[in-house]
Design a protein around this motif. Structure first.
Motif, mmCIF file in Angstrom:
data_model
loop_
_atom_site.group_PDB
_atom_site.id
_atom_site.type_symbol
_atom_site.label_atom_id
_atom_site.label_comp_id
_atom_site.label_asym_id
_atom_site.label_seq_id
_atom_site.Cartn_x
_atom_site.Cartn_y
_atom_site.Cartn_z
ATOM 1 N N SER A 22 13.874 9.529 18.328
ATOM 2 C CA SER A 22 13.071 9.223 17.367
ATOM 3 C C SER A 22 12.033 10.097 16.891
ATOM 4 C CB SER A 22 12.422 7.852 17.545
ATOM 5 O OG SER A 22 11.496 8.048 19.003
ATOM 6 N N GLU A 23 11.234 10.132 16.023
ATOM 7 C CA GLU A 23 10.232 10.849 15.616
ATOM 8 C C GLU A 23 8.908 10.045 15.155
ATOM 9 O OE1 GLU A 23 12.381 14.849 14.189
ATOM 10 O OE2 GLU A 23 11.919 13.323 12.695
ATOM 11 N N VAL A 24 7.598 10.410 15.492
ATOM 12 C CA VAL A 24 6.453 9.855 15.127
ATOM 13 C C VAL A 24 5.760 10.862 14.277
ATOM 14 C CG1 VAL A 24 4.545 8.559 15.937
ATOM 15 C CG2 VAL A 24 6.756 8.645 17.153
ATOM 16 N N TYR A 25 5.213 10.454 13.272
ATOM 17 C CA TYR A 25 4.302 11.301 12.367
ATOM 18 C C TYR A 25 2.931 10.715 12.215
ATOM 19 C CZ TYR A 25 8.266 14.302 10.831
ATOM 20 O OH TYR A 25 9.282 15.182 10.829
ATOM 21 N N ASP A 26 2.039 11.569 12.096
ATOM 22 C CA ASP A 26 0.542 11.170 11.769
ATOM 23 C C ASP A 26 0.535 10.915 10.260
ATOM 24 O OD1 ASP A 26 -2.126 10.896 12.337
ATOM 25 O OD2 ASP A 26 -2.725 12.798 12.344
ATOM 26 N N GLY A 27 -0.422 9.993 9.867
ATOM 27 C CA GLY A 27 -0.793 9.728 8.597
ATOM 28 C C GLY A 27 -1.827 8.980 8.175
ATOM 29 N N ILE A 28 -2.100 8.833 6.940
ATOM 30 C CA ILE A 28 -3.289 8.195 6.168
ATOM 31 C C ILE A 28 -2.548 7.008 5.435
ATOM 32 C CG2 ILE A 28 -5.337 8.121 4.768
ATOM 33 C CD1 ILE A 28 -5.427 9.935 7.363
ATOM 34 N N HIS A 52 -6.677 4.093 6.557
ATOM 35 C CA HIS A 52 -6.381 3.792 7.776
ATOM 36 C C HIS A 52 -5.614 5.133 8.425
ATOM 37 C CE1 HIS A 52 -7.422 -0.456 7.204
ATOM 38 N NE2 HIS A 52 -6.839 -0.412 6.098
ATOM 39 N N HIS A 53 -6.032 5.517 9.676
ATOM 40 C CA HIS A 53 -5.391 6.450 10.090
ATOM 41 C C HIS A 53 -4.179 5.697 11.113
ATOM 42 C CE1 HIS A 53 -5.767 9.854 13.514
ATOM 43 N NE2 HIS A 53 -4.437 10.070 12.789
ATOM 44 N N VAL A 54 -2.788 6.405 10.523
ATOM 45 C CA VAL A 54 -1.714 5.694 11.163
ATOM 46 C C VAL A 54 -0.921 6.575 11.915
ATOM 47 C CG1 VAL A 54 -1.840 3.906 9.399
ATOM 48 C CG2 VAL A 54 -0.709 5.923 8.952
ATOM 49 N N ALA A 55 0.240 5.893 12.762
ATOM 50 C CA ALA A 55 1.212 6.720 12.903
ATOM 51 C C ALA A 55 2.579 6.042 12.545
ATOM 52 C CB ALA A 55 1.396 6.624 14.793
ATOM 53 N N VAL A 56 3.395 6.709 12.139
ATOM 54 C CA VAL A 56 4.587 6.250 11.313
ATOM 55 C C VAL A 56 5.824 6.728 12.213
ATOM 56 C CG1 VAL A 56 6.252 5.980 9.571
ATOM 57 C CG2 VAL A 56 3.566 6.553 9.234
ATOM 58 N N LYS A 57 6.550 5.686 12.791
ATOM 59 C CA LYS A 57 7.665 5.788 13.544
ATOM 60 C C LYS A 57 8.934 5.580 13.193
ATOM 61 C CE LYS A 57 9.551 4.738 18.273
ATOM 62 N NZ LYS A 57 9.462 3.888 19.679
ATOM 63 N N ARG A 58 10.008 6.512 13.078
ATOM 64 C CA ARG A 58 11.220 6.393 12.668
ATOM 65 C C ARG A 58 12.481 6.511 13.882
ATOM 66 N NH1 ARG A 58 13.693 9.957 7.978
ATOM 67 N NH2 ARG A 58 12.602 11.522 9.562
ATOM 68 N N THR A 59 13.317 5.598 13.971
ATOM 69 C CA THR A 59 14.359 5.907 15.064
ATOM 70 C C THR A 59 15.767 6.137 14.339
ATOM 71 O OG1 THR A 59 13.087 4.261 16.640
ATOM 72 C CG2 THR A 59 15.274 4.782 17.057
ATOM 73 N N GLY A 79 0.868 -1.286 0.068
ATOM 74 C CA GLY A 79 0.001 -0.070 0.025
ATOM 75 C C GLY A 79 0.886 1.312 -0.019
ATOM 76 N N SER A 80 0.333 2.406 0.588
ATOM 77 C CA SER A 80 0.897 3.618 0.509
ATOM 78 C C SER A 80 0.736 4.457 1.925
ATOM 79 C CB SER A 80 0.778 4.594 -0.821
ATOM 80 O OG SER A 80 -0.561 4.776 -0.811
ATOM 81 N N VAL A 81 1.476 5.475 1.984
ATOM 82 C CA VAL A 81 1.090 6.173 3.227
ATOM 83 C C VAL A 81 1.307 7.689 2.811
ATOM 84 C CG1 VAL A 81 3.457 6.325 4.201
ATOM 85 C CG2 VAL A 81 1.556 6.543 5.526
ATOM 86 N N SER A 82 0.391 8.561 3.343
ATOM 87 C CA SER A 82 0.694 10.118 3.264
ATOM 88 C C SER A 82 0.805 10.647 4.546
ATOM 89 C CB SER A 82 -0.518 10.636 2.324
ATOM 90 O OG SER A 82 -0.456 11.937 2.422
ATOM 91 N N LEU A 83 1.739 11.410 4.653
ATOM 92 C CA LEU A 83 1.940 11.826 6.266
ATOM 93 C C LEU A 83 1.210 13.372 6.130
ATOM 94 C CD1 LEU A 83 5.768 10.938 6.949
ATOM 95 C CD2 LEU A 83 3.637 9.676 7.336
ATOM 96 N N THR A 84 0.794 13.682 7.372
ATOM 97 C CA THR A 84 -0.010 14.859 7.469
ATOM 98 C C THR A 84 0.783 15.873 8.881
ATOM 99 O OG1 THR A 84 -1.575 13.795 9.215
ATOM 100 C CG2 THR A 84 -2.194 13.667 6.828
ATOM 101 N N GLY A 85 1.633 15.466 9.337
ATOM 102 C CA GLY A 85 1.824 16.352 10.327
ATOM 103 C C GLY A 85 2.812 15.322 11.390
#
Length: 382
Positions: free
Chosen positions: A48-54, A63-70, A34-40
């Motif tokens: 680390s940082e966590v972004y909100d996304g679809i 799906h409403h998701v959180a994308v985390k990167r360390t 699938g794919s993800v579009s970050l919204t903030g």
């Protein structure tokens, strides 16, 4: 169940956010996922940082998701101790995988965020955003004055369930940080006041945490910021990457030590906060005893020591937690002074003989002194 989410124009992301979105989509495409579009950004820091996304799955559902990167490469700063720079920061990226691994082991025992995709090599994870399931961050609930007394029993229960579940995976996962190194970080402020004749107390606490006979795998980062709560009081827990083998009695006072701090800061009303602590402890004991052959009772000595350590660590550092809606530097200093006074009394002439009842009575007295301005310092102008 897929969420009915309306696509909206993506706002401007910072450079890191754009880079994360691009990297995540390359990985998702390679996995036919699938794919993800970050919204903030939801939260961010050095590690680390966590972004909100679809997230759009292969069926076109949103799906409403959180994308985390360390991060692999971490910039050092003055906010970190020598112990952290030597032992934690170089291994921080490894905690990302440990967090996901532990979540998978615990998900049948306690509620954790559902992982959609995890890319170990790049330290990127796409998971369901707990907000889409009606949950909000527990720390925000506290700061905004929405914490209810009913939630105390729910939190005490899930902390007990998490403790039991962590014990069951002791031989299935490998900790990233060294136990003694994490001890030196979390207890640094406490050890500062354990000088002269108090050194024997420091040795006792060190032994309890590192070498106690009951030691097992423990969630040592079980703070309000790593919990979420919904309107029914159900609790979700997350961020297990810093878990280590140590004294399991540490987990409960590690959490409640921050409730102490919210009381001191006036974020929680004193009597409400103390009742909250008692109810949480009662539920914790009850949950541990379910199915247990040996009756369990919280060790008051260790609880007092660990809760005081957490109060000093968070109160004196004032780094990772917000106590009120508005930050006031002069109030921060008053809280620091109050924390130090509290610690000095606990480990004073009575040589660490304060039981839980006296501990909570002392908390109420020190909080009252904070309200009266006894710990305020005059403004210094240069």
């Amino acid at each position: 169940m897929p969420q009915k989410i309306k696509k909206t124009p993506v706002p401007q992301l910072d450079l890191k956010g754009k880079a994360l979105e691009k990297a995540a989509n390359i990985l998702l495409k390679a996995s036919n996922a699938g794919s993800v579009s970050l919204t903030g950004m939801l939260s961010g820091g050095v590690v680390s940082e966590v972004y909100d996304g679809i997230y759009t799955d292969t069926q076109g559902e949103l799906h409403h998701v959180a994308v985390k990167r360390t991060f692999e490469n971490i910039e050092l700063g003055n906010n970190f101790t020598i112990v952290e720079q030597q032992d934690f920061l170089p291994n921080a990226a490894k905690t990302h995988d440990l967090d996901v691994e532990i979540q998978k082991h615990l998900q049948s025992k306690v509620k954790t965020p559902r992982v959609i995709q995890h890319f170990s090599d790049e330290k990127i994870t796409v998971m369901h955003n707990f907000a889409s399931e009606g949950f909000s961050n527990l720390q925000e609930e506290i700061v905004e004055g929405r914490l209810t007394l009913d939630s105390a029993a729910k939190i005490g229960t899930i902390l007990a369930q998490t403790r039991l579940a962590m014990h069951s995976i002791k031989n299935k996962v490998t900790q990233v940080e060294k136990t003694d190194a994490q001890f030196m970080q979390r207890f640094a402020e406490l050890l500062i006041i354990l000088y002269d004749k108090r050194q024997e107390i420091g040795q006792m606490i060190t032994y309890d945490f590192i070498s106690h006979a009951e030691k097992t795998f423990v969630w040592t980062d079980g703070h309000p910021k790593n919990m979420a709560i919904d309107k029914t009081g159900e609790i979700m827990v997350f961020d297990f990457g810093r878990s280590i083998v140590c004294d399991p009695e540490y987990a409960l006072p590690n959490f409640l030590g921050q409730i102490y701090l919210f009381i001191l800061a006036g974020t929680l009303e004193t009597q409400f906060g103390i009742t909250y602590i008692k109810n949480c402890m009662k539920a914790y004991e009850k949950a541990i005893n379910i199915g247990s052959k040996k009756p369990y009772v919280i060790d008051q000595r260790r609880f007092v020591n660990y809760a005081t350590a957490e109060l000093l660590h968070r109160g004196l550092a004032m780094r990772w937690i917000s106590y009120t809606k508005k930050k006031e530097d002069n109030k921060d200093m008053a809280i620091k002074n109050a924390c130090m006074h509290f610690g000095n009394i606990v480990f004073g002439k009575e040589m660490n003989k304060i039981n839980l009842k006296k501990h909570l009575e002392l908390l109420a007295k020190v909080t009252d002194l904070v309200k009266k301005g006894e710990y305020d310092v005059p403004e210094i102008r240069v």
